[in-house]
Structure formats: C-alpha cells, structure tokens
Write an enzyme that holds these catalytic residues in place. Structure first.
Site: not given
Length: 285
Positions: A79, A104, A149, A178, A278
């Site tokens: 990611d 992550r 998040r 998000h 993103c």
C-alpha cells in the site's frame, strides 16, 4: 408583469496553480490483506495494468506542468503506492503519519525519512493518523476526518504541529474510510476565489454535514454512484481536476462550475480502496 431572465449564467474562470507532488511507484502493489471494505484478497490485481495506469497518472501531472517527486517503494509494503497517507506537508513543515494497522506501520517511517531528507521539518506524531488520507489542506484551514482511521486526538496534535486551524468531520460509512474518499478539494483558496469543495453527504454524520453546509454553501454535491467509484478521490490544481474516469456525472458537474476534468483510469487501485488522490501526496506551499 412577470419578466423571465433568459440569460445564460457563465461559469467562473478558473486559474491553475503549479503544484508539487510526491508519488510512489507501484512496484510491490497487490492486495495481500484486507483492512477496508474494498479489499478482497480473492480478487487479483492485474500488476501490469496497474503499472500502466500509475504511469498515466504521473505523466498527466507532468503534462499539466506540475512537479512530481518519487519515493523508493519498499518490498513487503503493497500500500505504499498510496502516497497521500504518508503525511501532511504544509510549507516546510509536515505532520507525520502513524498508521492504525500494523501492516502499514513501516510506511510512516519511510515517508517521514524521505520528507526529512528533502528538507521538511517532520513532526513525529503520538496519535494515530493517516496523513492526507484524513487531512485536506486549504489556505485558511485543514479539514480533518475521523471515525475509522485517524483519531480525534490527532486533529489537535496536527493543529499544534502545523499551527493551522483544524475542522473535525466525522465519517460514518465504512466504504468512505478516509476523508479523501468523501471530499475533493477543488480550489484551496490561494487565489482570488474562495475555497471550493465537492463532497458526498452520506459519508458524514448529521452534524458534520451541517458543518460542511455552513462552511461551503456552494459545494458540489457528488452522487452516491460517483462516490462509489471514488470519484471524489481527485486532485485539482484550481482549474484542472484529475478525476477517476468512471465518475462521469461528477465530471459534468465540474464542467458546469468552470473546471476542466481530466479523466484517468485507476481501476486496479480501486481494488485496494484507492484512486487518484490516494496515489498523490501534495507538498503544499
């Protein structure tokens, strides 16, 4: 006697401003775990197609006159291609990322180190946050998402780190995990025109919808259909809006407001819950 005004309203003239972006090549991009509703490890990524789509996005920015920096991708971090999550940069300062999921964690360190080497003063966060995924910078404020998040405490920490007012917005639909999946910054307010956004109301709690209506009464309201192809995960320079090609109605709305939609296909990245924004960290002036 009733007089009907038949004059055609003219969309405002928009002015592009050159931008500075950071991107990460999708060398290791794949879906090997599931941490949002979009991810399904049983649906394979077409790796070759993903590389082509990413290169088209990068070359689109370059063709529009923008600068694109590259960070070296790390093995085992699929990611990391989603550069927006790596931090929030405003001027010569940055609020670093601290990811919610352990898969992550290493990305936050890598992006922080890159920004430091680039000459940015990086604030190391104590609170969980995912960079521009949940922080969208305008000239006079930062819009900040919470609910999935990024913690609410991170909003306070970011305001102190960057010395900017932060407006907290609560996300309530897990498909829009998000803030950058539910809001697109169209004009950041650095020119003569006021800041302008587009958003999908259904992604937000009732009180956050009211906040957005009060702050941006002329915002574009995106349809659910366009939101579900991550149409709002777009990047604007104030005139040109690089937008997922599947968001056709949203592109029409942009044209009606005087923007120039620049459609790109990032369908492979949609499999991981990401798209144009993103893949793009903006280093705000």
């Amino acid at each position: 006697m009733t007089v009907i005004d038949t004059r055609t309203q003219t969309a405002p003239q928009r002015t592009a401003r050159t931008r500075h972006y950071l991107m990460c090549p999708p060398q290791h991009f794949e879906v090997t775990y599931a941490i949002n509703p979009w991810m399904n490890t049983q649906v394979p990524v077409d790796v070759e197609r993903a590389h082509v789509q990413w290169e088209v996005l990068r070359n689109t920015y370059l063709s529009l006159g923008h600068t694109v920096e590259l960070i070296e991708p790390m093995a085992g971090q699929p990611d990391m291609v989603f550069a927006a999550n790596g931090g929030l940069v405003v001027g010569k300062r940055a609020y670093g990322a601290k990811f919610r999921f352990p898969e992550r964690t290493a990305e936050g360190v890598a992006y922080g180190e890159w920004l430091s080497e680039f000459g940015i003063d990086v604030f190391q966060p104590a609170q969980i946050n995912e960079g521009e995924g949940d922080f969208l910078a305008l000239k006079k404020m930062i819009l900040a998402g919470t609910g999935f998040r990024t913690s609410l405490e991170a909003h306070i920490e970011a305001a102190n780190a960057l010395d900017r007012p932060v407006v907290s917005l609560e996300l309530v639909d897990p498909r829009f995990y998000h803030l950058d999946t539910a809001i697109a910054i169209l004009d950041d307010g650095h020119g003569d025109s006021p800041a302008e956004i587009a958003y999908f109301p259904g992604a937000f709690s009732r009180h956050s919808q009211r906040t957005l209506r009060d702050l941006f009464p002329n915002a574009i309201l995106c349809t659910e259909a366009d939101a579900l192809v991550l149409g709002l995960n777009s990047v604007s320079d104030g005139r040109n809006v690089v937008v997922p090609s599947a968001a056709e109605r949203f592109s029409e709305q942009l044209r009606e407001r005087g923007y120039n939609p620049v459609p790109v296909d990032l369908s492979e990245f949609l499999k991981s819950g990401g798209s144009v924004k993103c893949c793009t960290m903006e280093m705000h002036r």
